[in-house]
Design a protein around this motif. Structure first.
Motif, PDB file in Angstrom:
ATOM      1  N   ILE A 141      -3.259  -8.755  -8.911  1.00 45.13           N
ATOM      2  CA  ILE A 141      -4.070  -8.805  -7.694  1.00 45.13           C
ATOM      3  C   ILE A 141      -3.504  -9.916  -6.823  1.00 45.13           C
ATOM      4  O   ILE A 141      -3.608 -11.099  -7.158  1.00 45.13           O
ATOM      5  CB  ILE A 141      -5.550  -9.045  -8.021  1.00 45.13           C
ATOM      6  CG1 ILE A 141      -6.075  -7.913  -8.888  1.00 45.13           C
ATOM      7  CG2 ILE A 141      -6.358  -9.194  -6.737  1.00 45.13           C
ATOM      8  CD1 ILE A 141      -7.451  -8.165  -9.452  1.00 45.13           C
ATOM      9  N   ARG A 142      -2.911  -9.523  -5.721  1.00 46.09           N
ATOM     10  CA  ARG A 142      -2.284 -10.475  -4.809  1.00 46.09           C
ATOM     11  C   ARG A 142      -3.160 -10.651  -3.578  1.00 46.09           C
ATOM     12  O   ARG A 142      -3.465  -9.683  -2.883  1.00 46.09           O
ATOM     13  CB  ARG A 142      -0.903  -9.976  -4.392  1.00 46.09           C
ATOM     14  CG  ARG A 142       0.067  -9.935  -5.539  1.00 46.09           C
ATOM     15  CD  ARG A 142       1.405  -9.418  -5.088  1.00 46.09           C
ATOM     16  NE  ARG A 142       2.369  -9.557  -6.166  1.00 46.09           N
ATOM     17  CZ  ARG A 142       3.533  -8.975  -6.170  1.00 46.09           C
ATOM     18  NH1 ARG A 142       3.915  -8.234  -5.145  1.00 46.09           N
ATOM     19  NH2 ARG A 142       4.349  -9.146  -7.186  1.00 46.09           N
ATOM     20  N   ILE A 143      -3.524 -11.881  -3.323  1.00 46.95           N
ATOM     21  CA  ILE A 143      -4.329 -12.209  -2.153  1.00 46.95           C
ATOM     22  C   ILE A 143      -3.404 -12.921  -1.165  1.00 46.95           C
ATOM     23  O   ILE A 143      -2.799 -13.945  -1.506  1.00 46.95           O
ATOM     24  CB  ILE A 143      -5.517 -13.128  -2.500  1.00 46.95           C
ATOM     25  CG1 ILE A 143      -6.292 -12.600  -3.708  1.00 46.95           C
ATOM     26  CG2 ILE A 143      -6.410 -13.330  -1.288  1.00 46.95           C
ATOM     27  CD1 ILE A 143      -7.016 -11.313  -3.506  1.00 46.95           C
ATOM     28  N   PRO A 144      -3.281 -12.409   0.061  1.00 44.86           N
ATOM     29  CA  PRO A 144      -2.358 -13.022   1.014  1.00 44.86           C
ATOM     30  C   PRO A 144      -2.776 -14.427   1.428  1.00 44.86           C
ATOM     31  O   PRO A 144      -3.965 -14.742   1.505  1.00 44.86           O
ATOM     32  CB  PRO A 144      -2.383 -12.070   2.209  1.00 44.86           C
ATOM     33  CG  PRO A 144      -3.564 -11.212   2.033  1.00 44.86           C
ATOM     34  CD  PRO A 144      -3.961 -11.244   0.600  1.00 44.86           C
ATOM     35  N   VAL A 145      -1.763 -15.238   1.684  1.00 44.92           N
ATOM     36  CA  VAL A 145      -1.946 -16.596   2.186  1.00 44.92           C
ATOM     37  C   VAL A 145      -1.285 -16.717   3.556  1.00 44.92           C
ATOM     38  O   VAL A 145      -1.887 -17.203   4.503  1.00 44.92           O
ATOM     39  CB  VAL A 145      -1.355 -17.634   1.206  1.00 44.92           C
ATOM     40  CG1 VAL A 145      -1.397 -19.037   1.789  1.00 44.92           C
ATOM     41  CG2 VAL A 145      -2.097 -17.584  -0.125  1.00 44.92           C
ATOM     42  N   LEU A 146      -0.048 -16.259   3.650  1.00 42.51           N
ATOM     43  CA  LEU A 146       0.705 -16.304   4.904  1.00 42.51           C
ATOM     44  C   LEU A 146       1.253 -14.922   5.225  1.00 42.51           C
ATOM     45  O   LEU A 146       1.587 -14.149   4.323  1.00 42.51           O
ATOM     46  CB  LEU A 146       1.878 -17.287   4.799  1.00 42.51           C
ATOM     47  CG  LEU A 146       1.550 -18.748   4.509  1.00 42.51           C
ATOM     48  CD1 LEU A 146       2.834 -19.541   4.300  1.00 42.51           C
ATOM     49  CD2 LEU A 146       0.715 -19.351   5.625  1.00 42.51           C
ATOM     50  N   PHE A 147       1.363 -14.663   6.524  1.00 44.44           N
ATOM     51  CA  PHE A 147       1.927 -13.402   6.984  1.00 44.44           C
ATOM     52  C   PHE A 147       3.181 -13.704   7.792  1.00 44.44           C
ATOM     53  O   PHE A 147       3.211 -14.612   8.621  1.00 44.44           O
ATOM     54  CB  PHE A 147       0.916 -12.645   7.854  1.00 44.44           C
ATOM     55  CG  PHE A 147      -0.332 -12.290   7.099  1.00 44.44           C
ATOM     56  CD1 PHE A 147      -0.402 -11.136   6.344  1.00 44.44           C
ATOM     57  CD2 PHE A 147      -1.438 -13.130   7.126  1.00 44.44           C
ATOM     58  CE1 PHE A 147      -1.550 -10.814   5.629  1.00 44.44           C
ATOM     59  CE2 PHE A 147      -2.594 -12.823   6.427  1.00 44.44           C
ATOM     60  CZ  PHE A 147      -2.644 -11.657   5.671  1.00 44.44           C
ATOM     61  N   GLY A 148       4.222 -12.936   7.547  1.00 39.00           N
ATOM     62  CA  GLY A 148       5.490 -13.137   8.232  1.00 39.00           C
ATOM     63  C   GLY A 148       5.718 -12.102   9.308  1.00 39.00           C
ATOM     64  O   GLY A 148       4.775 -11.573   9.910  1.00 39.00           O
ATOM     65  N   ARG A 149       6.966 -11.793   9.519  1.00 39.42           N
ATOM     66  CA  ARG A 149       7.357 -10.821  10.543  1.00 39.42           C
ATOM     67  C   ARG A 149       6.714  -9.474  10.288  1.00 39.42           C
ATOM     68  O   ARG A 149       6.600  -9.018   9.163  1.00 39.42           O
ATOM     69  CB  ARG A 149       8.878 -10.670  10.564  1.00 39.42           C
ATOM     70  CG  ARG A 149       9.557 -11.915  11.061  1.00 39.42           C
ATOM     71  CD  ARG A 149      11.044 -11.687  11.244  1.00 39.42           C
ATOM     72  NE  ARG A 149      11.632 -12.949  11.675  1.00 39.42           N
ATOM     73  CZ  ARG A 149      12.681 -13.497  11.110  1.00 39.42           C
ATOM     74  NH1 ARG A 149      13.272 -12.903  10.112  1.00 39.42           N
ATOM     75  NH2 ARG A 149      13.138 -14.643  11.565  1.00 39.42           N
TER      76      ARG A 149
END
Length: 170
Positions: free
Chosen positions: A70-78
């Protein structure tokens, strides 16, 4: 009489109903997970609790395979792609809750602090649940963490971006 303990922070807020239901799941499975009678790894506890947690709407890490993480986003890129993420044991997407179940290293390796940090930087997470052993090698991890969080919240010197933190001792 149950050995399951819990404390919700901040203490001036009532425990939300969804988190009360999480506590009830721990109480219902106490005979299988109590650290006073069982020496289980955190993954074993998660496995025992997985079905009732999924019935409550949680996504649960059912194995260590990549597709089950289960991956919870922290940062969003391009192009909005997830650039940085942290993994969680459980995630409730509707109520924005992340849960970590710890065993031996909760206090010894300060894993509970890492859990708090990660939840604070995860995208859209509002509540954190950390489940820890009441008894680990003669030490009360639950009590240690409660005392730490009491100090953190009472000092009012550090404001966390979470609506609340629930600590459950099993």
């Amino acid at each position: 009489m149950t050995t399951i303990q819990y404390q919700y922070f901040p203490k001036n807020q009532l425990l939300p109903e969804i988190l009360r239901q999480v506590v009830d799941i721990f109480i219902a499975q106490e005979h299988l997970i109590s650290s006073q009678t069982h020496l289980l790894h955190s993954n074993d506890v998660l496995h025992i609790l997985s079905e009732p947690l999924m019935a409550l709407g949680f996504k649960v890490e059912v194995s260590k395979r990549l597709e089950d993480k289960i991956r919870i986003p922290v940062l969003f890129g391009r192009n909005g792609e997830m650039e940085k993420y942290f993994e969680a044991d459980c995630y409730h997407p509707i109520n924005n809750i992340v849960m970590e179940i710890e065993a031996g290293r909760a206090v010894v390796n300060y894993q509970f602090l890492k859990d708090i940090f990660q939840a604070c930087v995860m995208h859209d997470i509002e509540q954190l649940v950390i489940a820890v052993r009441n008894d680990y090698r003669g030490h009360d991890d639950f009590e240690t963490i409660i005392n730490f969080l009491d100090t953190l919240y009472t000092s009012n010197r550090l404001n966390l971006p979470l609506k609340g933190i629930l600590i459950i001792g099993y």
